[in-house]
Design an enzyme around this catalytic site. Structure first.
Site, PDB file in Angstrom:
ATOM      1  N   ILE A 119       4.806  36.460  15.263  1.00  0.00           N
ATOM      2  CA  ILE A 119       4.479  35.847  16.551  1.00  0.00           C
ATOM      3  C   ILE A 119       3.212  36.491  17.098  1.00  0.00           C
ATOM      4  O   ILE A 119       3.021  37.706  16.999  1.00  0.00           O
ATOM      5  CB  ILE A 119       5.650  36.028  17.547  1.00  0.00           C
ATOM      6  CG1 ILE A 119       6.940  35.416  16.968  1.00  0.00           C
ATOM      7  CG2 ILE A 119       5.315  35.398  18.894  1.00  0.00           C
ATOM      8  CD1 ILE A 119       8.167  35.641  17.833  1.00  0.00           C
ATOM      9  N   THR A 120       2.372  35.665  17.690  1.00  0.00           N
ATOM     10  CA  THR A 120       1.093  36.153  18.207  1.00  0.00           C
ATOM     11  C   THR A 120       1.279  37.350  19.128  1.00  0.00           C
ATOM     12  O   THR A 120       2.151  37.361  19.995  1.00  0.00           O
ATOM     13  CB  THR A 120       0.383  35.033  18.999  1.00  0.00           C
ATOM     14  OG1 THR A 120       0.227  33.901  18.147  1.00  0.00           O
ATOM     15  CG2 THR A 120      -0.976  35.494  19.487  1.00  0.00           C
ATOM     16  N   HIS A 121       0.456  38.350  18.956  1.00  0.00           N
ATOM     17  CA  HIS A 121       0.444  39.544  19.809  1.00  0.00           C
ATOM     18  C   HIS A 121      -0.819  39.530  20.663  1.00  0.00           C
ATOM     19  O   HIS A 121      -1.905  39.241  20.163  1.00  0.00           O
ATOM     20  CB  HIS A 121       0.447  40.807  18.948  1.00  0.00           C
ATOM     21  CG  HIS A 121       0.223  42.066  19.732  1.00  0.00           C
ATOM     22  ND1 HIS A 121       1.222  42.700  20.426  1.00  0.00           N
ATOM     23  CD2 HIS A 121      -0.918  42.792  19.936  1.00  0.00           C
ATOM     24  CE1 HIS A 121       0.734  43.766  21.021  1.00  0.00           C
ATOM     25  NE2 HIS A 121      -0.565  43.842  20.736  1.00  0.00           N
ATOM     26  N   PRO A 122      -0.729  39.838  21.951  1.00  0.00           N
ATOM     27  CA  PRO A 122       0.486  40.068  22.734  1.00  0.00           C
ATOM     28  C   PRO A 122       0.890  38.800  23.490  1.00  0.00           C
ATOM     29  O   PRO A 122       0.108  38.237  24.240  1.00  0.00           O
ATOM     30  CB  PRO A 122       0.060  41.165  23.702  1.00  0.00           C
ATOM     31  CG  PRO A 122      -1.390  40.868  23.972  1.00  0.00           C
ATOM     32  CD  PRO A 122      -1.938  40.231  22.708  1.00  0.00           C
ATOM     33  N   GLU A 165       6.685  37.217  21.742  1.00  0.00           N
ATOM     34  CA  GLU A 165       6.784  38.306  20.770  1.00  0.00           C
ATOM     35  C   GLU A 165       8.022  39.165  21.043  1.00  0.00           C
ATOM     36  O   GLU A 165       8.565  39.809  20.133  1.00  0.00           O
ATOM     37  CB  GLU A 165       5.524  39.162  20.847  1.00  0.00           C
ATOM     38  CG  GLU A 165       5.432  40.254  19.805  1.00  0.00           C
ATOM     39  CD  GLU A 165       4.204  41.125  20.009  1.00  0.00           C
ATOM     40  OE1 GLU A 165       3.771  41.777  19.036  1.00  0.00           O
ATOM     41  OE2 GLU A 165       3.670  41.163  21.146  1.00  0.00           O
TER      42      GLU A 165
END
Length: 351
Positions: free
Chosen positions: A333-336, A340
Site C-alpha cells: 500500500i502506498t506510503h504514507p 497503509e
C-alpha cells in the site's frame, strides 16, 4: 415524468387521491406504485418537551444563531454528530442517554474511545439516567431534568432518539399494504410489499437509514421494475458517523460475532501508530478488526480516526471479494497513506 405536489392517500390498489398544494385534488393510478415517504424525527412524550420548543435534526439545521449552550437527548450517531459539531462551533454541549453508554450498537471499547474523544472536545456526557421533564425558566433557558434530579441547562434542546416512518396518513389498508407495529412497511427481499405491482423503498421500508442504502434500494427497484429479480439479501452495508475524527464500520462488531457463534481473533491498532497520521498530526483514535479464526475471513472492522470513511471502503472490498485478512496484511500500500494502517492492523491480530 410528471411531478405532482400534494398529500396523497390510497383509495384502492395502486390508486391515490392527491390533495394538491395549490388547491383541488387529483386521482392518480399507476401500473406500478412505489412508496418512498421516508421517516421523520421521533419526539418522545417527555413532559414539557414539545412546549419547550425542542429541536430535531431537521429543525436544528434552520437555526440562524449559535446557541451558547445545547443539550442533546440521545447518544446515537445523529445526536453525537451534532454534539461534536456544535462543540467545535463553540457551544457548551451536554449529551444525556438513559443507557450505560453512548453508541450502544458499537463494541464497548469503541464507544468508550468515542466518549473520551467527545469529552476531550468539551462535550459533557451523562449516562444511566432518563429525562424526566423539560421546562423553560423565566429567562427562556431550557432545563432538562434527569431522573436523579440533575438539571442540564441549555439555550436549546436537541432530540435525537431515532426516527419513525411517514405512513400514518397514507391509508395503506386501502392498498392492501401491511406494516409493522411501529408503522414501517413490510417488504420482502425484492422490496415488494406482497401486493402485485406495489413496492416500497428507503427508510419507510425498514431499510437501514442511510442515504447510500436508499440509493441501493433504487438500483434494486429499477432492475426489478424492468423484470429482473435483484435482492437486498446479503448486502454488506458500511456506515460512518461523522465525528472529528470519524467512526466508520462495516460488518459485525466483536460482540455480534461472538453472539453468532464465531471463534474470533481481534486486532486493535492505535491510530498514532500509522505513519500518515503522525505526519498530519491526526493521531486520535483506534482501529479494530474482527476475523473468523477458522476461515481467516474478515467479519467486521471499526475504524475511529482521520479518513476512516475512505479507508473503510478498502476493507469492504476485501470482504465482498471473500479475501482472507492476510490479503490486506500483506498488500503493498502506498506510503504514507492512512490505508497503509491496514497492514499494521491485520498484522496485530491476537491469538
Amino acid at each position: 415524468m410528471e411531478l405532482v405536489l400534494g398529500e396523497a392517500r390510497f383509495t384502492a390498489h395502486r390508486t391515490v387521491e392527491v390533495t394538491l398544494d395549490d388547491g383541488g385534488s387529483r386521482t392518480l393510478r399507476g401500473d406500478e406504485t412505489v412508496i418512498d415517504t421516508g421517516t421523520r424525527p421521533l419526539v418522545p412524550a417527555i413532559p414539557g418537551l414539545a412546549d419547550a420548543g425542542a429541536l430535531t435534526s431537521d429543525t436544528l439545521l434552520r437555526l440562524d444563531r449559535l446557541p451558547e449552550s445545547l443539550v442533546v437527548i440521545g447518544g446515537g450517531p445523529v445526536g453525537l454528530e451534532f454534539a461534536d459539531m456544535f462543540a467545535a462551533f463553540g457551544s457548551r454541549v451536554s449529551v444525556t442517554v438513559p443507557g450505560p453508554r453512548l453508541l450502544p450498537a458499537e463494541d464497548e471499547d469503541i464507544a468508550e474511545a468515542v466518549t473520551a474523544q467527545l469529552t476531550a472536545s468539551g462535550v459533557e456526557v451523562h449516562t444511566g439516567r432518563h429525562v424526566a421533564s423539560v421546562e423553560r425558566d423565566a429567562d427562556g433557558r431550557a432545563a432538562v431534568m434527569l431522573s436523579d434530579g440533575t438539571a442540564l441547562m441549555g439555550d436549546d434542546v436537541l432530540v435525537a432518539v431515532g426516527r419513525h416512518p411517514v405512513t400514518a396518513g397514507l391509508n395503506l389498508a386501502a392498498a392492501g399494504v401491511r406494516t409493522t407495529e411501529t408503522g414501517f412497511i413490510l417488504v420482502d427481499e425484492h422490496l415488494s410489499t406482497g401486493v402485485p405491482h406495489t413496492w416500497a423503498a428507503g427508510d419507510v421500508a425498514g431499510s437501514p437509514q442511510f442515504t447510500h442504502v436508499s440509493l441501493d434500494d433504487y438500483r434494486i427497484l429499477k432492475a426489478n421494475l424492468a423484470g429482473d429479480f435483484r435482492s437486498t439479501r446479503h448486502r454488506l452495508i458500511p456506515h460512518t458517523t461523522f465525528l472529528t475524527p470519524e467512526l466508520a464500520r462495516v460488518g459485525m462488531t466483536e460482540t455480534e460475532a461472538r453472539a453468532a457463534g464465531y471463534d474470533v481473533r481481534v486486532a486493535k491498532l492505535p491510530v498514532a501508530a500509522i505513519p500518515r497520521a503522525r505526519t498530519t498530526l491526526e493521531t486520535e483514535g483506534i482501529w479494530k478488526a474482527v476475523v473468523d479464526r477458522d476461515t481467516e475471513r474478515i467479519l467486521g472492522v471499526a475504524l475511529l480516526g482521520a479518513e476512516a470513511g475512505e479507508t473503510l471502503t478498502t476493507v469492504q472490498t476485501a470482504m465482498l471479494a471473500d479475501l482472507p485478512y492476510t490479503a490486506l496484511r500483506d498488500m503493498i500500500i502506498t506510503h504514507p497513506t492512512m490505508s497503509e494502517g491496514l497492514n499494521l492492523l491485520f498484522a496485530a491480530l491476537q491469538d
